[in-house]
Design a protein around this motif. Sequence first.
Motif, PDB file in Angstrom:
ATOM      1  N   ARG A 160      39.367  38.482  34.854  1.00  0.00           N
ATOM      2  CA  ARG A 160      39.367  39.156  33.553  1.00  0.00           C
ATOM      3  C   ARG A 160      38.989  40.629  33.708  1.00  0.00           C
ATOM      4  O   ARG A 160      39.476  41.497  32.989  1.00  0.00           O
ATOM      5  CB  ARG A 160      38.404  38.443  32.600  1.00  0.00           C
ATOM      6  N   VAL A 161      38.087  40.908  34.626  1.00  0.00           N
ATOM      7  CA  VAL A 161      37.723  42.300  34.895  1.00  0.00           C
ATOM      8  C   VAL A 161      38.955  43.080  35.358  1.00  0.00           C
ATOM      9  O   VAL A 161      39.262  44.171  34.851  1.00  0.00           O
ATOM     10  CB  VAL A 161      36.615  42.377  35.967  1.00  0.00           C
ATOM     11  N   GLN A 162      39.670  42.512  36.342  1.00  0.00           N
ATOM     12  CA  GLN A 162      40.864  43.186  36.850  1.00  0.00           C
ATOM     13  C   GLN A 162      41.902  43.387  35.753  1.00  0.00           C
ATOM     14  O   GLN A 162      42.511  44.461  35.639  1.00  0.00           O
ATOM     15  CB  GLN A 162      41.477  42.357  37.984  1.00  0.00           C
ATOM     16  N   LEU A 215      40.479  46.047  43.530  1.00  0.00           N
ATOM     17  CA  LEU A 215      39.849  45.709  42.254  1.00  0.00           C
ATOM     18  C   LEU A 215      39.085  44.389  42.297  1.00  0.00           C
ATOM     19  O   LEU A 215      38.158  44.189  41.531  1.00  0.00           O
ATOM     20  CB  LEU A 215      40.925  45.605  41.159  1.00  0.00           C
ATOM     21  N   GLY A 216      39.518  43.474  43.153  1.00  0.00           N
ATOM     22  CA  GLY A 216      38.923  42.145  43.152  1.00  0.00           C
ATOM     23  C   GLY A 216      38.301  41.792  44.488  1.00  0.00           C
ATOM     24  O   GLY A 216      37.471  42.523  45.031  1.00  0.00           O
ATOM     25  N   ALA A 217      38.720  40.643  45.028  1.00  0.00           N
ATOM     26  CA  ALA A 217      38.155  40.147  46.281  1.00  0.00           C
ATOM     27  C   ALA A 217      38.610  41.020  47.446  1.00  0.00           C
ATOM     28  O   ALA A 217      39.810  41.196  47.653  1.00  0.00           O
ATOM     29  CB  ALA A 217      38.583  38.696  46.506  1.00  0.00           C
ATOM     30  N   PHE A 218      37.662  41.548  48.210  1.00  0.00           N
ATOM     31  CA  PHE A 218      38.004  42.335  49.400  1.00  0.00           C
ATOM     32  C   PHE A 218      37.773  41.518  50.673  1.00  0.00           C
ATOM     33  O   PHE A 218      37.918  42.040  51.775  1.00  0.00           O
ATOM     34  CB  PHE A 218      37.162  43.620  49.447  1.00  0.00           C
ATOM     35  N   TRP A 219      37.406  40.259  50.529  1.00  0.00           N
ATOM     36  CA  TRP A 219      37.061  39.428  51.690  1.00  0.00           C
ATOM     37  C   TRP A 219      38.110  38.344  51.963  1.00  0.00           C
ATOM     38  O   TRP A 219      37.931  37.520  52.845  1.00  0.00           O
ATOM     39  CB  TRP A 219      35.702  38.771  51.483  1.00  0.00           C
TER      40      TRP A 219
END
Length: 721
Positions: free
Chosen positions: A160-162, A246-250
């Motif tokens: 939702r943030v993205q 914006l989201g998961a970098f892992w």
Amino acid sequence: MLSKFLNKRSRANDRRTGNQCRNAHDWVGASAAYARHLVVNRTDQPIWVQLGHAYKEQGLLTEAANAYQAAVDLDSRDADASIHLADVLRRLGRGEDALAAYERVNDIAPNVESMQQIRLLRRDTKAIEALGLGEGTTFFAIQDLFGYLKAHVTMSGIQRVQAGIAMHAIRDTDIDVRFILSNVGPETPALPAGEFWMVDNAEMMRAIDYASGRQVDHETLRAMLMACEDAAERVRPLEGSTIILLGAFWGLGNSIQNFVRSKRDGVRIGAYVYDIIPVTHPEFCDDALVTDFTMAICELCGTADFVLTISDATRIALTDFITENGGRPIPMTTVPLAHHLTREAGHSVAWPEQLRRVKGKPYVAYVSTIEGRKNHLYVINAWRRLIAEGVDVPDLVFVGRHGWKIGALTDVLTATENLGGRLHIAHNLSDGELNAVYAGCEFSVFTSFVEGWGLPVGESLFHGRPCIASNTSSIPEVGGDLVDYVDPFNLTQGVKVFRRMITDRGYLRSRVEAIRDRFIARTWNDVGADFLEKIKLHQDTPITPFTATLKEGENFSFQVYPGDRVDTHRYFQRLNRLLAESAFFYAAEDHGIWMRGANPELSIATDMAAGTSLLVYLKLSIAPGALECRLKISDIASDTETASIGLHDLRHAGGAIRMPAVVGKDGALHLRFNVIGSYSQLPGEVRNYAIGLRSIGYAQVDNTLARQELIEAMTLQDLAA
């Protein structure tokens, strides 16, 4: 007359002979007979098709293409001839010609196979050059958002943030924003390092707007996402542009490894970091996540030119982590999240069927994933004490999916039969149902040990309901003095706070009135505007060069053991996973890393000058279903095939192979693998691989010591495994 008659009979016999050989699978005889027939009867279109078949069965693809082309020239509306021509041209690597042939087939007789091939060929990295966008362009990497929405009908917090930031960015005419994906489906060829699929902004907005609606049909949403992917075009971020994770970098297709080439090309890298809990509080996380996340946060800190965080607590924790591990300072700014994620329910609010037993009764709500870190057991034990004291407690409502490390909680719930029926658990509620839960509760609780933000606190205030929450990490940033705080490690203190809110009705009313009079909700428009303003400030942030290389004689292992503790200080200095670039890597495992498809490529940054001749040492894994195949390895810089071996023999040799190579103009080794022959996957395996990498190293021919060290390291690697 007789000679003409005999020739005519001979031609008829050649045609008949060709058919007989074809039926007997004698392709050499068939092609010879058909060729003789066509010498004197060049307009016999069906036999040109048959000649193409005979050549193709012998592996003579160029001759087959010529025969099929002759058949198409004679009858351009023959779909069968065109599709065979297209298939052979594709196999010959003649992408543009194959695309034209498939488009002709689809024009004659539209079909799914042709459309799939057209899509693949239109994305052919050799046939079409990528669009280059540089200074002033900001790219948002959203691979994880697309992957999540394909698997789930409702968005969680990060998604939702993205979505909220993306919608605001598209509408802001002061910033040139684009959205990129690392891949658009398993059937799509991998892109060269540094290239991505760019989604059309209007299509992106349409899909997000639908996903954010009140009623979402998952198949419709998936179709919209696939339409975005189908319309995507190749793009290469150029020097001076900015990529923001914006989201998961892992993981989830959005890991730092996908952006290393862009970083080396002079692209600015930024990220929005939610928390670093797997590093600071690993006891609350899955072991595999801790390993992956720890390496990923080190890699982010080694490549990012700026970072935005969702709270001051996360910014401080990340700054401390970098300092403790000897990392370079990174410009950081906080962009707090909104106070709520749920959409307003409108006039009619449906009470969730899962909670029908508690409807109309007083209750306290805890909305959160049910996992060890969220500390639900604290609330349960507080309720048990209050019940023992004779307090008339309201029921408890837990809303959230079950997560990890909740064994102690489930043991207590089982032993107490869900507090004698006072506890009710629901999950996967719609926004309207969740709004109803918040609106009807006496107050909410959120006793988490540690957070990156603390959205349930903001949600409670947004709905006008008091909240009792932990006094740790970022949580006080969300609620300020409108929230009653407890120490999540001190149950006795917490019981006092709960008792007052339950038994003192005047106090409860005063907290409701304070929220009504003083609470100002931070909206998604606020977050979006704040985020973009901070991005604009960082568009001129200096780009820190990324120069990490594999040293001569160093054995680079691809093995990762989930649960093994990562030495963060040491990894900060090496960032091993970023030395190798490939769009063909699957996630690392204990044996190494599988490589996607039959023709993967690999680049390794070296500290050698361009043109230097080296010996490359490889340790490979071989999939069980590929043992009958043959492996050829080419050095891309010199355009030379430098190794060829049967995979069965390679496995017998322990997977080790040595080959010559030349350092490319960019100072890197570039290798291309080609698995010859068909191979199968293990039952239930959805990935496509034949070979994997366990380790790699290199040395100059005359550096005997480095060569010996590599051989020893690879041998000891086997013993250690």
